[in-house]
Design a protein around this motif. Sequence first.
Motif, short mmCIF file in Angstrom:
data_model
loop_
_atom_site.label_atom_id
_atom_site.label_comp_id
_atom_site.label_asym_id
_atom_site.label_seq_id
_atom_site.Cartn_x
_atom_site.Cartn_y
_atom_site.Cartn_z
N ASN A 138 4.24 2.22 2.55
CA ASN A 138 3.00 1.77 3.22
C ASN A 138 3.02 0.25 3.46
N LEU A 139 3.44 -0.50 2.46
CA LEU A 139 3.48 -1.96 2.62
C LEU A 139 4.48 -2.35 3.70
N LEU A 140 5.64 -1.69 3.68
CA LEU A 140 6.67 -2.02 4.67
C LEU A 140 6.22 -1.68 6.09
N SER A 141 5.33 -0.68 6.21
CA SER A 141 4.88 -0.34 7.57
C SER A 141 3.56 -1.01 7.94
N GLY A 142 3.18 -2.05 7.17
CA GLY A 142 2.03 -2.87 7.58
C GLY A 142 0.67 -2.35 7.11
N LYS A 143 0.69 -1.39 6.16
CA LYS A 143 -0.60 -0.89 5.68
C LYS A 143 -1.09 -1.69 4.48
N ILE A 144 -2.35 -1.47 4.13
CA ILE A 144 -2.98 -2.19 3.02
C ILE A 144 -2.95 -1.31 1.76
N VAL A 145 -2.43 -1.87 0.68
CA VAL A 145 -2.31 -1.11 -0.57
C VAL A 145 -2.95 -1.92 -1.71
N ALA A 146 -3.83 -1.27 -2.47
CA ALA A 146 -4.38 -1.94 -3.66
C ALA A 146 -3.37 -1.78 -4.79
N ILE A 147 -2.99 -2.92 -5.35
CA ILE A 147 -1.93 -2.90 -6.39
C ILE A 147 -2.46 -3.42 -7.73
N PRO A 148 -1.91 -2.84 -8.82
CA PRO A 148 -2.34 -3.33 -10.14
C PRO A 148 -1.61 -4.63 -10.50
N THR A 149 -2.27 -5.49 -11.23
CA THR A 149 -1.58 -6.64 -11.85
C THR A 149 -2.14 -6.75 -13.27
N GLU A 150 -1.61 -7.67 -14.04
CA GLU A 150 -2.15 -7.83 -15.41
C GLU A 150 -3.51 -8.51 -15.42
N THR A 151 -3.93 -9.13 -14.28
CA THR A 151 -5.23 -9.82 -14.24
C THR A 151 -6.31 -8.91 -13.66
N VAL A 152 -6.23 -8.70 -12.34
CA VAL A 152 -7.16 -7.79 -11.65
C VAL A 152 -6.36 -7.07 -10.55
N TYR A 153 -6.94 -6.04 -9.94
CA TYR A 153 -6.26 -5.37 -8.83
C TYR A 153 -6.28 -6.28 -7.59
N GLY A 154 -5.20 -6.23 -6.81
CA GLY A 154 -5.12 -7.03 -5.59
C GLY A 154 -5.07 -6.11 -4.37
N LEU A 155 -5.57 -6.63 -3.25
CA LEU A 155 -5.51 -5.90 -1.98
C LEU A 155 -4.30 -6.45 -1.22
N ALA A 156 -3.21 -5.67 -1.21
CA ALA A 156 -1.92 -6.24 -0.81
C ALA A 156 -1.52 -5.94 0.62
N ALA A 157 -0.82 -6.91 1.22
CA ALA A 157 -0.20 -6.73 2.54
C ALA A 157 1.08 -7.56 2.60
N ASN A 158 2.02 -7.06 3.38
CA ASN A 158 3.29 -7.75 3.62
C ASN A 158 3.01 -9.10 4.30
#
Length: 341
Positions: free
Chosen positions: A13-33
């Motif tokens: 999904n990230l490689l094709s330009g979609k938005i993915v919510a990802i976990p981190t040790e701090t808070v969740y991030g709304l991720a994009a390439n």
Amino acid sequence: MIEYINLQQAISNLLSGKIVAIPTETVYGLAANIHNEAAIQNIFTIKNRPITHPLIVHIHNNFDIERYAQINNLAQKIINTQWPAPLTIILGKTSNVSNLITGNQNTVALRCPNHELTQSLLKEVGCGVAAPSANRFGYISPSKAEHVYQEFSCFNYDISILDGGECEIGIESSIIKIDNDDNISILRHGMFDVQIFSNIANITDLTKININIHDNGTNTIKVSGNLPVHYAPSNNLYILKPQNLLDTINKSNDGDVFIIFENSSNILKLIEDTILARIKIIYMPNLATKYAHNIYNSLREADNYTYETHNIYLEQIPSTIEWQAIQDRINKASYKFINKI
Ligand code: TXA
Ligand code: MG
């Protein structure tokens, strides 16, 4: 549409330009390439975030930082010894990082998150991933996957969520700016602050370094975490001195929520059952690290307790350095209500 996905789907999904919510040790991030401008633009739209507020670029632990940043000796030492960590570092940017990400500034914020699943994801994606906290601009940051779901389920955006469990730290990373070998500024407090001083002292001579603690309000750099109101619930949040707890509970309205220390639970024995039956009490751990881990979940729980408008009262926290980053978030969450009881 909002859906949960696995690691492989998150990567594609990230490689094709979609938005993915990802976990981190701090808070969740709304991720994009970061190399897909349309995807980055989409993040600003989904978050309703002003375009002038720059994004943090997340990278894998073995990533060649010089692709994105001009590195100096001090930054290199800190990166080598501290990352992966809840520590974002701001450095001069290279032309590989677009102005859309940096809010037109010539610096870039880099972070290497200490989360196994997201490290695997970053390794496979092979480039930087911009990831602001996965909340609508100004609201409480998400520390669980379900917070992200709740946050965006009533909108019509395509977001997929990679569930990596509860975020261990619970509040956003510390942000430092390293201009050169003898200058560090702390731009946003985080639970890593205490380590910044002790760990950095182990690798360099602190007396030769000028450490500026960011002075709130006088900064010209656009740092969204430094807006006066942020991380805020929709209902009014008041900070309560311990000596006012009893009286305020006795005068409370139906549906009010009190976020108090476990240590203060004794006081409830002095309150009539009929009053306790119509309010909600949320207990918080007495240890700063555990408190940070719980705080956003508790604020969300307090906010969602009833659909009716109600007040949230939070027992004042200690003013020692371990609590500084939490204090910063609480102040901003309650800022608009100057009337601190
Ligand atoms: O813990 C975190 O840092 C989380 C997780 C998801 O990694 N991310 C996060 O992102 O808190 P966000 O967008 O909610 O906050 C990023 C902060 C903002 O205050 C932004 O203004 C600041 O970083 N920032 C980004 N680039 C900057 C730059 N070049 N100079 C100064 N501040 C910058
Ligand atoms: Mg944020």
